[in-house]
Design a protein around this motif. Structure first.
Motif, PDB file in Angstrom:
ATOM      1  N   ASN A   1      -1.414 -16.660  -3.933  1.00  0.00           N
ATOM      2  CA  ASN A   1      -1.810 -15.821  -3.569  1.00  0.00           C
ATOM      3  C   ASN A   1      -2.000 -15.289  -2.462  1.00  0.00           C
ATOM      4  O   ASN A   1      -2.749 -14.474  -2.034  1.00  0.00           O
ATOM      5  N   LEU A   2      -3.172 -16.005  -1.370  1.00  0.00           N
ATOM      6  CA  LEU A   2      -3.680 -16.506  -0.190  1.00  0.00           C
ATOM      7  C   LEU A   2      -2.558 -15.974   0.632  1.00  0.00           C
ATOM      8  O   LEU A   2      -2.823 -15.693   1.281  1.00  0.00           O
ATOM      9  N   ARG A   3      -1.688 -15.943   0.238  1.00  0.00           N
ATOM     10  CA  ARG A   3      -0.212 -15.007   0.916  1.00  0.00           C
ATOM     11  C   ARG A   3       0.273 -14.113   1.559  1.00  0.00           C
ATOM     12  O   ARG A   3       0.671 -13.690   2.209  1.00  0.00           O
ATOM     13  N   GLN A   4      -0.831 -13.251   0.558  1.00  0.00           N
ATOM     14  CA  GLN A   4      -0.501 -12.107   0.295  1.00  0.00           C
ATOM     15  C   GLN A   4      -0.510 -11.319   1.994  1.00  0.00           C
ATOM     16  O   GLN A   4      -0.596 -10.666   1.493  1.00  0.00           O
ATOM     17  N   SER A   5      -2.480 -11.395   2.286  1.00  0.00           N
ATOM     18  CA  SER A   5      -2.963 -10.746   3.392  1.00  0.00           C
ATOM     19  C   SER A   5      -2.992 -11.367   4.179  1.00  0.00           C
ATOM     20  O   SER A   5      -3.948 -13.004   3.777  1.00  0.00           O
ATOM     21  N   PHE A   6      -3.139 -11.811   5.540  1.00  0.00           N
ATOM     22  CA  PHE A   6      -4.381 -12.201   6.579  1.00  0.00           C
ATOM     23  C   PHE A   6      -5.409 -12.650   6.231  1.00  0.00           C
ATOM     24  O   PHE A   6      -5.831 -13.944   6.502  1.00  0.00           O
ATOM     25  N   ARG A   7      -5.583 -12.643   5.285  1.00  0.00           N
ATOM     26  CA  ARG A   7      -7.397 -12.321   4.470  1.00  0.00           C
ATOM     27  C   ARG A   7      -7.401 -12.591   3.377  1.00  0.00           C
ATOM     28  O   ARG A   7      -8.311 -12.923   2.170  1.00  0.00           O
TER      29      ARG A   7
ATOM     30  N   ALA B   1       3.453 -11.299  11.546  1.00  0.00           N
ATOM     31  CA  ALA B   1       4.466 -11.957  10.188  1.00  0.00           C
ATOM     32  C   ALA B   1       4.218 -12.313   8.983  1.00  0.00           C
ATOM     33  O   ALA B   1       4.517 -11.930   8.548  1.00  0.00           O
ATOM     34  N   PHE B   2       3.185 -11.373   8.999  1.00  0.00           N
ATOM     35  CA  PHE B   2       3.098 -10.951   7.896  1.00  0.00           C
ATOM     36  C   PHE B   2       2.934  -9.303   6.967  1.00  0.00           C
ATOM     37  O   PHE B   2       3.434  -9.623   6.459  1.00  0.00           O
ATOM     38  N   ALA B   3       2.820  -9.346   8.456  1.00  0.00           N
ATOM     39  CA  ALA B   3       3.823  -7.489   8.490  1.00  0.00           C
ATOM     40  C   ALA B   3       4.964  -7.382   8.689  1.00  0.00           C
ATOM     41  O   ALA B   3       5.825  -6.984   7.888  1.00  0.00           O
ATOM     42  N   LYS B   4       5.720  -8.409   8.712  1.00  0.00           N
ATOM     43  CA  LYS B   4       7.269  -8.823   8.421  1.00  0.00           C
ATOM     44  C   LYS B   4       7.503  -9.506   7.319  1.00  0.00           C
ATOM     45  O   LYS B   4       8.147  -8.794   6.500  1.00  0.00           O
ATOM     46  N   LEU B   5       6.650  -9.998   6.774  1.00  0.00           N
ATOM     47  CA  LEU B   5       6.255 -10.916   5.295  1.00  0.00           C
ATOM     48  C   LEU B   5       6.867  -9.320   3.901  1.00  0.00           C
ATOM     49  O   LEU B   5       7.649  -9.158   3.640  1.00  0.00           O
TER      50      LEU B   5
END
Length: 443
Positions: A252-258, A332-336
């Protein structure tokens, strides 16, 4: 089980060869086969090509690892340069410092880092670090949550209605035949999103616990968000009893920039990381508060917790990870996030229109389809009966027949090379399943 017509002759021949050298023809229990697996030749962007040259949109991403898809050019370029310099050394490299600096800047509560080779190793050393720091041996973990292949982390991973026990006091169950009974006695199990249950059990066992390990959004628990009161219960019990909180963010690190903990208000002492931080190569990392991470410190002699590994912080994984993480910026996170929301919303609309007994959960770039009408709240709610599992197998088969790899009963993920057209295609295929295979889900 219906054999996929998409499984070509070369994949079948490869599987026949594999069965002569591997116990069941594969090297991972997670490999899906119907009854033969697809053998992959190459991946480009968001697509896979098997050895028979069939093309598939990849929603698996090697179990959510490939956030930039396959053969991501910056990773390929960085690895090509590093391969010419060397693959592994007994000495450290400067690039490992750079990746560690990036993680410390980006992820809250990560003040120091140790690199290892896999997510399993990251969890194993995180638990050992908590034991070394507190002087205690027992841990608490969520029922059904996956934390890799370490005995203590595997307790109650495969719990079922036949053995999981009282909802208020879940039973610690063995994952495999021969698991030591002593391990079961050293792991206290509690349920995800049951704040009162967590508060009572953690308080009762508190003074014997070294750590509480929690995935902020466990996939096997339904891929649903944690309730604020559940997070508060964990934090309160940890603070009151001197227990360390380990956040397992390997997925779940991929859920956001932080990361995910920052999204849900979890304040961990240790965070385990992996998957996306390796750019498609094997990696794991333990990060945390400087005080806690000091257990690894060997500068004054033997540390409280010795940790090594021939390939830990190897320059290939570190180089690939750094290239991948540098390109995971806010845009990138906004697109995802947008792609993930679009797919979940489209699937939910298709379910509602067809009045199918299914639901979809997830967050950010992740989603999971469930064979039930109400979204599960924890592992028990997400448990699928044999008939429900059969339905999910039919769904995965239908997707594969239409050129999409959808994990069977698992978490699907979007990647940065995917387009809006790819997301629409996923929704269209799902709607086609509801329309064309109505008999599968109406029974």
């Amino acid at each position: 089980m219906v054999e996929l017509s998409q499984v070509g002759q070369r994949s079948k021949e490869s599987f026949a060869r594999a069965r002569r050298v591997f116990p069941d023809g594969t090297s991972r229990v997670t490999i899906e086969r119907n009854p033969s697996p697809l053998y992959i030749e190459r991946g480009i962007g968001s697509y896979l090509y098997d050895v028979d040259d069939n093309r598939f949109l990849d929603l698996n991403g090697n179990f959510t690892t490939l956030i930039h898809g396959h053969a991501f050019p910056p990773v390929v370029e960085a690895l090509t340069r590093q391969l010419q310099l060397g693959t592994c050394f007994a000495n450290p490299t400067e690039v490992e410092i750079e990746l560690a600096e990036l993680l410390c800047r980006r992820i809250p509560r990560v003040e120091r880092v140790r690199f290892v080779n896999t997510g399993t190793e990251a969890v194993m050393f995180a638990i050992k670090a908590a034991r070394a720091f507190t002087g205690r041996s027992k841990i608490a973990k969520l029922e059904g949550a996956y934390h890799g292949a370490y005995d203590w982390a595997e307790v109650s991973l495969a719990a079922t209605p036949d053995n999981w026990g009282d909802p208020a006091a879940p039973r610690s169950t063995a994952f495999y035949r021969g698991m030591p009974a002593s391990v079961l006695k050293e792991v206290m199990v509690f349920r995800f999103n049951d704040a009162e249950n967590a508060r009572q059990l953690l308080s009762f066992h508190g003074r014997s616990l070294a750590a509480i390990i929690v995935d902020p959004m466990p996939s096997r628990g339904g891929l649903t968000a944690p309730k604020p009161e559940f997070i508060a219960a964990i934090q309160d019990a940890a603070r009151e009893n001197g227990i360390l909180v380990i956040a397992d963010e390997i997925l779940n690190l991929r859920q956001s920039f932080r990361g995910a903990s920052a999204l849900y208000g979890l304040i961990p002492d240790i965070i385990t990381m992996g998957k996306i931080i390796g750019g498609g190569l094997p990696i794991g990392a333990i990060g945390g508060r400087e005080e806690v991470m000091r257990v690894f410190d060997a500068s004054a002699g033997r540390p409280l917790l010795p940790q090594g590994g021939t390939f830990s912080a190897n320059p290939l994984s570190i180089t690939a990870g750094l290239a991948a993480m540098k390109h995971l910026d806010d845009a990138a996170f906004a697109k995802l996030d947008e792609l993930g929301y679009f797919v979940r919303d489209g699937i939910a609309r298709a379910i509602s229109k067809a009045r199918a007994p299914l639901c979809v959960t997830g967050a950010a770039s992740l989603f999971r389809i469930h064979p039930m009408t109400v979204a599960p709240n924890d592992n028990r709610g997400a448990w699928a009966s044999p008939s429900a599992s059969k339905l999910m197998n039919e769904l995965s088969n239908f997707f594969a027949e239409n050129g999409v790899i959808l994990p069977h009963g698992g978490t699907a993920s979007m990647s940065t090379p995917m387009t809006h057209a790819d997301a629409e295609f996923v929704i269209d295929v799902f709607a086609g399943f509801l329309d064309n295979d109505r008999a599968c889900w109406m029974n």
